[in-house]
Motif scaffolding. Structure first.
Motif, PDB file in Angstrom:
ATOM      1  N   SER A 228       0.831  -1.201   0.000  1.00 35.97           N
ATOM      2  CA  SER A 228       0.000   0.000   0.000  1.00 35.97           C
ATOM      3  C   SER A 228       0.865   1.249   0.000  1.00 35.97           C
ATOM      4  CB  SER A 228      -0.850   0.059   1.266  1.00 35.97           C
ATOM      5  OG  SER A 228      -2.038  -0.620   1.103  1.00 35.97           O
ATOM      6  N   PHE A 248      -1.586   5.818   9.637  1.00 42.72           N
ATOM      7  CA  PHE A 248      -1.297   5.476   8.243  1.00 42.72           C
ATOM      8  C   PHE A 248      -2.597   5.539   7.453  1.00 42.72           C
ATOM      9  CE2 PHE A 248      -1.062   2.059   4.931  1.00 42.72           C
ATOM     10  CZ  PHE A 248      -0.286   2.787   4.046  1.00 42.72           C
ATOM     11  N   ARG A 251      -5.628   7.265   2.046  1.00 44.11           N
ATOM     12  CA  ARG A 251      -6.580   8.248   1.525  1.00 44.11           C
ATOM     13  C   ARG A 251      -6.323   9.652   2.064  1.00 44.11           C
ATOM     14  NH1 ARG A 251     -11.408   6.413  -0.380  1.00 44.11           N
ATOM     15  NH2 ARG A 251     -11.535   8.598  -0.987  1.00 44.11           N
ATOM     16  N   MET A 299     -11.267  -7.644  11.959  1.00 38.13           N
ATOM     17  CA  MET A 299     -11.190  -6.877  10.719  1.00 38.13           C
ATOM     18  C   MET A 299     -12.416  -7.030   9.836  1.00 38.13           C
ATOM     19  SD  MET A 299      -8.534  -5.026  10.231  1.00 38.13           S
ATOM     20  CE  MET A 299      -7.903  -4.918   8.555  1.00 38.13           C
ATOM     21  N   TYR A 330     -11.212  -2.788  15.604  1.00 37.33           N
ATOM     22  CA  TYR A 330     -10.994  -2.974  14.162  1.00 37.33           C
ATOM     23  C   TYR A 330      -9.668  -2.398  13.679  1.00 37.33           C
ATOM     24  CZ  TYR A 330     -12.740   1.840  13.126  1.00 37.33           C
ATOM     25  OH  TYR A 330     -12.936   3.190  13.044  1.00 37.33           O
ATOM     26  N   GLY A 338      -0.527   1.076  13.307  1.00 38.31           N
ATOM     27  CA  GLY A 338      -1.379   0.646  14.424  1.00 38.31           C
ATOM     28  C   GLY A 338      -2.337   1.746  14.864  1.00 38.31           C
ATOM     29  N   ALA A 339      -2.487   2.761  14.024  1.00 37.22           N
ATOM     30  CA  ALA A 339      -3.400   3.865  14.355  1.00 37.22           C
ATOM     31  C   ALA A 339      -3.981   4.434  13.070  1.00 37.22           C
ATOM     32  CB  ALA A 339      -2.640   4.960  15.099  1.00 37.22           C
ATOM     33  N   ILE A 340      -5.228   4.899  13.144  1.00 37.16           N
ATOM     34  CA  ILE A 340      -5.844   5.471  11.945  1.00 37.16           C
ATOM     35  C   ILE A 340      -6.509   6.818  12.252  1.00 37.16           C
ATOM     36  CG2 ILE A 340      -6.367   3.178  11.009  1.00 37.16           C
ATOM     37  CD1 ILE A 340      -9.409   4.025  11.661  1.00 37.16           C
ATOM     38  N   ASP A 347     -15.433   5.818   4.720  1.00 38.47           N
ATOM     39  CA  ASP A 347     -14.878   4.498   5.034  1.00 38.47           C
ATOM     40  C   ASP A 347     -15.940   3.753   5.834  1.00 38.47           C
ATOM     41  OD1 ASP A 347     -11.771   3.116   5.953  1.00 38.47           O
ATOM     42  OD2 ASP A 347     -13.683   2.389   6.713  1.00 38.47           O
TER      43      ASP A 347
HETATM   44  C1  ANZ Z   1      -8.369   7.172   6.323  1.00 41.99           C
HETATM   45  C2  ANZ Z   1      -9.296   6.632   5.343  1.00 41.99           C
HETATM   46  C3  ANZ Z   1     -10.351   7.257   4.732  1.00 41.99           C
HETATM   47  C4  ANZ Z   1      -9.009   5.331   5.020  1.00 41.99           C
HETATM   48  C5  ANZ Z   1     -11.099   6.572   3.807  1.00 41.99           C
HETATM   49  C6  ANZ Z   1      -9.714   4.602   4.121  1.00 41.99           C
HETATM   50  C7  ANZ Z   1     -10.792   5.227   3.519  1.00 41.99           C
HETATM   51  P1  ANZ Z   1      -5.021  -0.697   2.782  1.00 41.99           P
HETATM   52  O1  ANZ Z   1      -5.483  -0.100   1.508  1.00 41.99           O
HETATM   53  O2  ANZ Z   1      -5.453  -2.090   3.020  1.00 41.99           O
HETATM   54  O3  ANZ Z   1      -3.544  -0.476   3.024  1.00 41.99           O
HETATM   55  N1  ANZ Z   1      -5.905   1.335   8.233  1.00 41.99           N
HETATM   56  C8  ANZ Z   1      -4.629   1.735   8.316  1.00 41.99           C
HETATM   57  N2  ANZ Z   1      -3.972   1.069   9.285  1.00 41.99           N
HETATM   58  C9  ANZ Z   1      -4.870   0.226   9.826  1.00 41.99           C
HETATM   59  C10 ANZ Z   1      -4.798  -0.706  10.884  1.00 41.99           C
HETATM   60  N3  ANZ Z   1      -3.667  -0.905  11.576  1.00 41.99           N
HETATM   61  N4  ANZ Z   1      -5.910  -1.426  11.197  1.00 41.99           N
HETATM   62  C11 ANZ Z   1      -7.061  -1.207  10.502  1.00 41.99           C
HETATM   63  N5  ANZ Z   1      -7.179  -0.323   9.517  1.00 41.99           N
HETATM   64  C12 ANZ Z   1      -6.101   0.387   9.165  1.00 41.99           C
HETATM   65  O4  ANZ Z   1      -5.795   0.099   3.954  1.00 41.99           O
HETATM   66  C13 ANZ Z   1      -5.334   1.336   4.395  1.00 41.99           C
HETATM   67  C14 ANZ Z   1      -6.478   1.984   5.107  1.00 41.99           C
HETATM   68  O5  ANZ Z   1      -6.906   1.116   6.142  1.00 41.99           O
HETATM   69  C15 ANZ Z   1      -6.054   3.281   5.716  1.00 41.99           C
HETATM   70  O6  ANZ Z   1      -6.628   4.405   5.038  1.00 41.99           O
HETATM   71  C16 ANZ Z   1      -6.782   3.274   7.062  1.00 41.99           C
HETATM   72  O7  ANZ Z   1      -8.026   3.904   6.810  1.00 41.99           O
HETATM   73  C17 ANZ Z   1      -6.974   1.816   7.358  1.00 41.99           C
HETATM   74  F1  ANZ Z   1     -12.115   7.179   3.231  1.00 41.99           F
HETATM   75  O8  ANZ Z   1      -7.350   6.166   6.454  1.00 41.99           O
HETATM   76  B1  ANZ Z   1      -7.748   4.894   5.794  1.00 41.99           B
END
Ligand code: ANZ
Ligand code: ZN
Length: 796
Positions: A228, A248, A251, A299, A330, A338-340, A347
């Motif tokens: 990613s 992390f 998006r 998850m 989740y 480990g943080a979002i 989402d």
């Molecule tokens: C904000 C966001 C907004 C996200 C949005 C998604 C949609 P992939 O693509 O699989 O790499 N994420 C990041 N770290 C995580 C964790 N440790 N446990 C659970 N979820 C986690 O997924 C990356 C997205 O999964 C990241 O982007 C984060 O949510 C979430 F409209 O951030 B996203």
């Protein structure tokens, strides 16, 4: 002689003995011929073979026999993936030892495979539970340890309470144990890992080379490796000037819509942040509660998202807004940071969480079909594309474009940095089980962890260990095994008592087959150089990630270690479909199996093989159908009678003066057309079902053809047609084909004959029949040459 059940049995065992005594399928390196390596995923020896095995191995066998007839030097080996837990359970149940039980099953399986007439090089038969095999597992493990690729680490691991052992991430399917389907829990343990993550880039990149693998399998591996590209964004913590939460996100375009932050419950910052807040106790209780929940359950999309506010606020760097900080089940510690940052409007997981906890939401991407909608009006997150709104200077920019712009802007401002994360984790390899390869490590109080010296390998699995099924490593109770001498300082030391996951054994067996009983090393490099890669691999889709990914990893590691030349082990992959009965997958637990033995007794292996291949293309599901079996039997019977009654061995050879007449050309054409079409069906994706229907067409043409005693060339043509039919049939139903080949006067095995080649010229029609219509009514028929111009036709 009619082709009766008794004849079948005699014929089949006669040719099985013939192949065995003549070593028909024994192969050696031969630089004068091109090689072809056909391999099926070797079986776990559970005793009798089942229909799934029969299908998988019949597909492989037809390919092996076909390539042999084409002149390839074909390697087609078989062995047994013989370590594993079922043997321990069976040993408890039947009061025998896992070893005794396993070898008995292997013997049974060996017989079952022989009865199917598979063209294996039996001299290469191997079992992974033999010390001569697992010695090299240990050798590879030590090489990995020396390279830093095998290491020990304490962490929260997947634990199956029923199997009383750890599981790799790949072995947890939807929160359940892949083997026994119990709910998997987390447990804090010190375990051995293999650093497959070091190979993540090449495992991903080289998927591009595997163009002859099903797209689906490549896509599954790509997802599993999960590269990613995203941004790490730094959120300051309100009232705690020194603390910062990196999140992390993939998006960054949604940063203006972040309304709260969520940390994984086990995130190391949590305890520090919550300390002294009114929410501290609730936070700590929640951490305890989630510790048991498995990762994939946490998850999954539908599970209610649980979490609690930890009493702190974070500051969104782009607008200085302070937003609450939660911990939530989740969010996983193992992924990203480990943080979002949560963006509930865009989402779905955040949306569910925000609804549950009544958190605020802000739309930052406009849904073109729903321009005026408010967060309250949304029934789910809008995850598609659109233009940015409520995003300051980035308003009106399409979000895909904004991703890049905002990411670069944040990096320039120091709000975050561009980064890459991988989903793939290291492979948890140690198991608290008896029936596996002992991990060849020694613990010394002075020297720490010391590998067993190569000269002392194999570390033998002791025979007299009591298996109780109570959990914990059974080897730990075997005093003679545990106590040993440190190889370095010679003081008293202890052996590792965990064994290796059995996927270790199957990650390199295809290399061992190249020189199956080689003593000096894990294989003879020259043999591996000649035979590898596997040209055609055949097995179930259930191994799309586990076994296939591990095997690719091992191959890459062994390439880097100078042991093999190839980077990828399997050039071409076929994943065969399931065998169903009454619409459901055949399985013991459903009680809808058909025992191959029963079919063998009634119809024989040739019929079973022909039916299985005719019923569906190899990749598709196959519905069991007894009528189809009967049909296959009748077809073989019909060809057999054709050879008996219509093939004449001594035809005068002085026929050169007699020219074939027009009446012969249809059969001649059918012969060449069958060769062409059957070969084509093989080459274009092994469509055996269509290949067999072309054989049926040829059989019909032969039935129609009339001979004439005064014209011996006609009998010659008929003979040639029958011979061709039998040759084309032989990969499918090899025993009866051998028998017929012999009946036709041949001395040597049909398995070693050349595959027929069609003659394009013979495919051209010499004359065609045309109807003559006058005023729309057929008045007559004429015979004309093909490819006449319409003017010429009209003249005739
Ligand atoms: C904000 C966001 C907004 C996200 C949005 C998604 C949609 P992939 O693509 O699989 O790499 N994420 C990041 N770290 C995580 C964790 N440790 N446990 C659970 N979820 C986690 O997924 C990356 C997205 O999964 C990241 O982007 C984060 O949510 C979430 F409209 O951030 B996203
Ligand atoms: Zn020592």
């Amino acid at each position: 002689m009619p082709y009766t059940t008794n004849d079948i049995k005699n014929i089949e065992s006669k040719w099985q003995r013939f192949w065995e005594s003549h070593k028909t399928f024994h192969v050696k390196r031969d630089n004068t011929r091109p090689k072809y390596y056909v391999l099926e995923m070797f079986p776990y020896p559970s005793g009798k073979i089942h229909m799934g095995h029969v299908r998988n191995y019949t597909i492989a066998d037809v390919i092996a026999r076909y390539r042999t007839m084409q002149g390839f030097n074909v390697l087609h080996p078989i062995g047994y993936d013989a370590f594993g837990q079922p043997a321990e359970n069976a040993a408890i149940k039947h009061k025998s030892s896992p070893s005794e039980w396993t070898y008995r099953c292997i013997a049974q399986m060996h017989d079952g495979l022989k009865r199917m007439g598979f063209s294996y090089d039996w001299d290469r038969e191997l079992s992974t539970c033999d010390a001569q095999y697992y010695k090299w597992n240990q050798w590879i493990f030590i090489k990995m340890f020396e390279r830093g690729l095998a290491y020990k680490k304490a962490s929260s691991v997947n634990w199956c309470p029923d199997c009383a052992t750890t599981l790799a991430n790949e072995e947890v399917i939807n929160g359940l144990c892949w083997r026994c389907k119990s709910v998997v829990v987390q447990k804090e343990l010190e375990q051995w890992y293999l650093k497959i993550t070091e190979y993540a880039p090449s495992l991903l990149e080289d998927l591009k080379k595997l163009q002859q693998w099903p797209d689906r399998v490549r896509a599954m591996q790509e997802n599993w490796i999960g590269k990613s590209y995203g941004v790490e964004i730094f959120f300051k913590v309100k009232d705690l000037a020194d603390e910062m939460i990196p999140v992390f996100t993939t998006r960054p375009d949604t940063i203006f819509g972040a309304t709260y932050v969520v940390l994984a419950p086990e995130h190391p910052l949590v305890k520090k942040l919550t300390a002294g807040t009114p929410q501290e106790k609730e936070t700590l209780d929640f951490i305890k509660k989630t510790a048991d929940k498995s990762k994939s359950l946490r998850m999954s999309g539908d599970e209610r998202k649980e979490g609690v506010f930890i009493g702190r606020y974070a500051i969104n760097p782009v607008n200085q807004q302070s937003i609450p900080v939660f911990i939530g089940d989740y969010v996983l510690m193992e992924y990203g940071t480990g943080a979002i940052m949560a963006v509930p409007t865009h989402d779905q997981r955040d949306f569910v969480f925000a609804k549950t906890h009544q958190l605020s939401m802000r739309i930052v991407i406009e849904d073109p079909n729903n321009p005026g909608i408010t967060p309250e009006g949304m029934s789910k997150a809008y995850e598609d594309e659109g233009k940015l709104v409520s995003s300051g200077e980035f308003n009106n920019i399409p979000n895909e474009e904004a991703k890049k712009k905002i990411a670069e802007w944040m990096e320039a401002k120091g709000y975050g940095r561009l980064s890459v994360f991988w989903r793939l984790r290291d492979w948890l390899i140690s198991r608290q089980r008896y029936w596996g390869t002992p991990i060849p490590m020694i613990y010394c109080d002075e020297c720490g962890i010391v590998p067993v010296p190569e000269a002392q390998l194999p570390v033998l699995l002791p025979q007299d260990v009591k298996i109780t099924g109570e959990g914990g490593s059974p080897l730990a109770r075997a005093k003679d095994f545990v106590e040993c001498e440190c190889p370095k300082c010679h003081k008293n030391a202890r052996r590792e008592t965990d064994t290796m996951a059995t996927f270790f054994d199957s990650s390199w067996y295809f290399l061992r087959f190249c020189s199956a009983h080689y003593q000096e090393a894990l294989f003879d490099k020259e043999d591996v150089k000649y035979w590898m890669p596997v040209d055609q691999y055949i097995g179930g889709i259930e191994h799309a990630i586990l076994h296939l990914l591990y095997s690719r990893f091992f191959t890459k590691f062994l390439k880097d270690s100078g042991c093999v030349d190839v980077e990828e082990p399997f050039t071409r992959l076929l994943t065969q479909g399931m065998v169903l009965k009454e619409g459901e997958v055949m399985s013991k637990s459903r009680g809808n199996t058909v025992d191959p033995d029963e079919v063998l007794v009634q119809y024989g292996a040739d019929t079973l093989r022909l039916f299985i291949l005719f019923a569906a293309p190899p990749e598709d599901q196959l519905e069991w159908n007894s009528d189809g079996l009967e049909g296959a039997w009748r077809f073989l019977n019909r060809i057999y009678q054709m050879v008996e009654k219509r093939f004449v061995r001594s035809v005068s050879t002085e026929t050169s003066d007699v020219k074939p007449d027009d009446a012969d050309s249809p059969l001649e054409r059918e012969v060449h057309s069958a060769i062409k079409k059957v070969t084509h069906s093989f080459e274009e994706g092994y469509k055996f079902n269509t290949a067999i229907s072309h054989l049926m067409v040829l059989a019909n043409a032969i039935d129609k053809y009339k001979v004439d005693e005064k014209k011996p060339h006609k009998q010659n043509l008929l003979n040639k047609a029958i011979e061709t039919l039998v040759l084309l049939l032989s990969p499918f139903s090899p025993h009866v084909a051998e028998e017929m080949w012999q009946m036709m006067g041949h001395q040597d095995s049909i398995a070693r004959q050349a595959w027929p080649i069609h003659d394009e010229a013979s495919l051209q029609m010499k004359v065609i029949t045309m109807a003559v219509q006058v005023n729309g009514r057929v008045r007559s028929q004429i015979q004309v040459a093909p490819a006449l111009s319409s003017a010429e036709l009209r003249r005739i």
